[in-house]
Structures are given as C-alpha cells and as structure tokens.
Design a protein around this motif. Structure first.
Motif, PDB file in Angstrom:
ATOM      1  N   GLY A  94     -41.407  25.464 -14.796  1.00 14.75           N
ATOM      2  CA  GLY A  94     -42.658  24.955 -15.090  1.00 14.75           C
ATOM      3  C   GLY A  94     -42.524  24.424 -16.567  1.00 14.75           C
ATOM      4  N   GLU A  97     -43.041  20.607 -16.879  1.00 17.09           N
ATOM      5  CA  GLU A  97     -44.285  20.109 -15.939  1.00 17.09           C
ATOM      6  C   GLU A  97     -45.623  20.405 -16.622  1.00 17.09           C
ATOM      7  OE1 GLU A  97     -40.989  21.134 -12.995  1.00 17.09           O
ATOM      8  OE2 GLU A  97     -41.746  21.637 -14.916  1.00 17.09           O
ATOM      9  N   LEU A  98     -45.646  21.702 -17.233  1.00 13.47           N
ATOM     10  CA  LEU A  98     -46.666  22.039 -18.082  1.00 13.47           C
ATOM     11  C   LEU A  98     -47.180  21.238 -19.321  1.00 13.47           C
ATOM     12  CD1 LEU A  98     -49.137  24.130 -18.879  1.00 13.47           C
ATOM     13  CD2 LEU A  98     -47.402  25.392 -19.931  1.00 13.47           C
ATOM     14  N   ILE A 101     -48.565  17.735 -18.486  1.00 14.71           N
ATOM     15  CA  ILE A 101     -49.942  18.009 -18.395  1.00 14.71           C
ATOM     16  C   ILE A 101     -50.860  18.358 -19.518  1.00 14.71           C
ATOM     17  CG2 ILE A 101     -51.710  19.483 -17.051  1.00 14.71           C
ATOM     18  CD1 ILE A 101     -49.555  20.180 -14.942  1.00 14.71           C
ATOM     19  N   ASP A 212     -44.588  31.311 -13.570  1.00 13.46           N
ATOM     20  CA  ASP A 212     -44.334  29.662 -13.745  1.00 13.46           C
ATOM     21  C   ASP A 212     -45.315  29.172 -14.805  1.00 13.46           C
ATOM     22  OD1 ASP A 212     -44.773  26.614 -13.057  1.00 13.46           O
ATOM     23  OD2 ASP A 212     -43.186  27.130 -11.723  1.00 13.46           O
ATOM     24  N   THR A 214     -46.865  26.647 -15.176  1.00 11.72           N
ATOM     25  CA  THR A 214     -47.936  25.438 -14.860  1.00 11.72           C
ATOM     26  C   THR A 214     -49.099  26.494 -14.402  1.00 11.72           C
ATOM     27  OG1 THR A 214     -47.159  25.576 -12.599  1.00 11.72           O
ATOM     28  CG2 THR A 214     -46.621  23.947 -14.203  1.00 11.72           C
ATOM     29  N   VAL A 217     -52.324  26.199 -16.696  1.00 11.26           N
ATOM     30  CA  VAL A 217     -53.371  25.067 -16.475  1.00 11.26           C
ATOM     31  C   VAL A 217     -54.955  25.574 -16.014  1.00 11.26           C
ATOM     32  CG1 VAL A 217     -54.049  22.865 -15.486  1.00 11.26           C
ATOM     33  CG2 VAL A 217     -51.878  23.383 -16.026  1.00 11.26           C
TER      34      VAL A 217
END
Length: 239
Positions: A94, A97-98, A101, A212, A214, A217
């Motif tokens: 992650g 991906e994080l 974001i 993970d 993410t 978030v």
C-alpha cells in the motif's frame, strides 16, 4: 480555517513503515554475519554471538544506525554490503497507493528516519519516494536518534511544525514513546514491518496499528473531522 490547515503533517518512518524491513533483516542478521565470519575466520555461530552483543550494546543509539560505525566496528564494509543487495529493497504493501492518495488530497508528507544519510540515499535511489515528500530528514543530520526527545526538539527548530497537528507512523515503540514525550499525540504503528516475519497482534501493541498503509486514509479523515469539530466548539465558546 481552510481545508489545508485542517490536514495534519503526515510524518513517516522509512524502514519497516514505508519500506519492507526484510531487506534490513537480510543485511544485518544474515549477510553481515556471513561476511564477518569470513573476515575474522570464525564460525557463523561465533559471528552471530559477537554481532548480537554489539547490537545489544548500541541499540537505539545513533551508532546503531551508522554504516560507518559498523564498518569500523566489525571490519566489514557495511555500506558496500547494502549496495550489493539493493535489489531486495522493496516498498511495504500500500505504500505508493497511499502516497498517491495523500498527494492528490494535498497532505504535507515528511520522512523522518533513523537511517544514516548514506542509507537514506541508497533507499531513495532504489525506491522512488522523493516526489511525495517535502521534507526528508535523517537522525544523523539532527544528532540524536528519534527515540529521544531532543530529535523532535531540533527537528521542530529546523522545520517548524505544530505537534498537535502531526500524525506519525513508525514501527518502533521507543520512537513513538519519544515523540509522545515531545507532544505528538497522533501516533500509529505497523503490524508487520518485515514481510519475513509474522504480523503482530494489534491488541498487544502499545499504539493503534495498521498493516496495509492505505488503512491510514480513514485515520487521517477522522483526525481532520475531530480537528474541525474542536475548532467549531472553540468558536462557540468564544462567541
């Protein structure tokens, strides 16, 4: 208060948080003992025993994180050894991906790492984290390991920040303890810093934990909501 002001600075540890600690386990617990045994003509078991005693003596100090210190201490070029296995440096689940974001949502992100400057350079050369971070600091530059309140005091002088508006993610409890002593309240740890080891039970950890990245978030959204609510309540009281 603007949306940007509501957003905390997100401070990340690097090894074991953004990056898989399996690489560091490989270097310090496997490859260095092998090379140390060869250099000193001793058994691998003897090498592990010697290095373990050194590790225990210097753990959580600046020396613990210094490639140059260990090179002089054990007679093996530890930085060269790290470069020999650089292909094993990998992001944790992650990670990108994080970061994508957070970049899209306008968060300010910092790396605060105990890795020495040479180690930070090596990691950044092999995992392209740089575009996502406005500040990247090694404890070697500060002169204190993150485990100590002095690190945070000096960091704040160099790069001003409000401890009440920071979220820190780190896989080491002693680091989080030092940050808490300084006044950072939003502290998150990692359940599985190394992919080669079993994930820790979140209920047995001192701080809220994610695996993970993410998962962060939702935590950040809650942080911003709490801050907004606190601001509204303050405005009501002063009205």
């Amino acid at each position: 208060m603007s949306d940007l002001e509501n957003k905390p600075i997100v401070m990340f540890d690097m090894d074991g948080t953004l990056l898989d600690l399996a690489y560091d386990d490989l270097i310090w617990n496997h490859k260095l003992p092998e090379h140390h045994a060869a250099v000193h003509a001793c058994t691998l078991e003897q090498s592990h025993t010697t290095l373990h005693s050194f590790y225990e003596k210097h753990k959580h100090t600046l020396s613990w994180y210094s490639s140059s210190f260990w090179t002089s201490k054990v007679g093996v070029d530890t930085l060269a050894l790290q470069y020999d296995y650089k292909k094993n440096i990998q992001p944790r689940p992650g990670c990108f991906e994080l970061l994508e974001i957070l970049k899209q949502q306008g968060y300010r992100c910092w790396i605060v790492t105990n890795a020495d400057c040479a180690g930070l350079k090596l990691k950044l050369e092999n995992v392209n984290l740089s575009p996502y971070f406005e500040v990247m600091v090694s404890s070697e530059e500060i002169g204190h390991a993150k485990e100590f309140i002095e690190f945070w005091q000096i960091l704040q002088k160099i790069h001003p920040f409000d401890p009440k508006n920071v979220v820190l993610i780190d896989d080491t409890a002693k680091v989080l303890n030092g940050a808490a002593l300084f006044g950072i309240e939003s502290l998150i740890t990692i359940r599985q810093p190394s992919s080669n080891k079993v994930a820790k039970n979140a209920l047995e950890l001192e701080y809220p934990a994610i695996n993970d990245l993410t998962e962060l978030v939702e935590i950040l959204e809650q942080h911003s909501q709490i801050k907004q609510q606190s601001k509204k309540e303050m405005n009501v009281k002063t009205a």
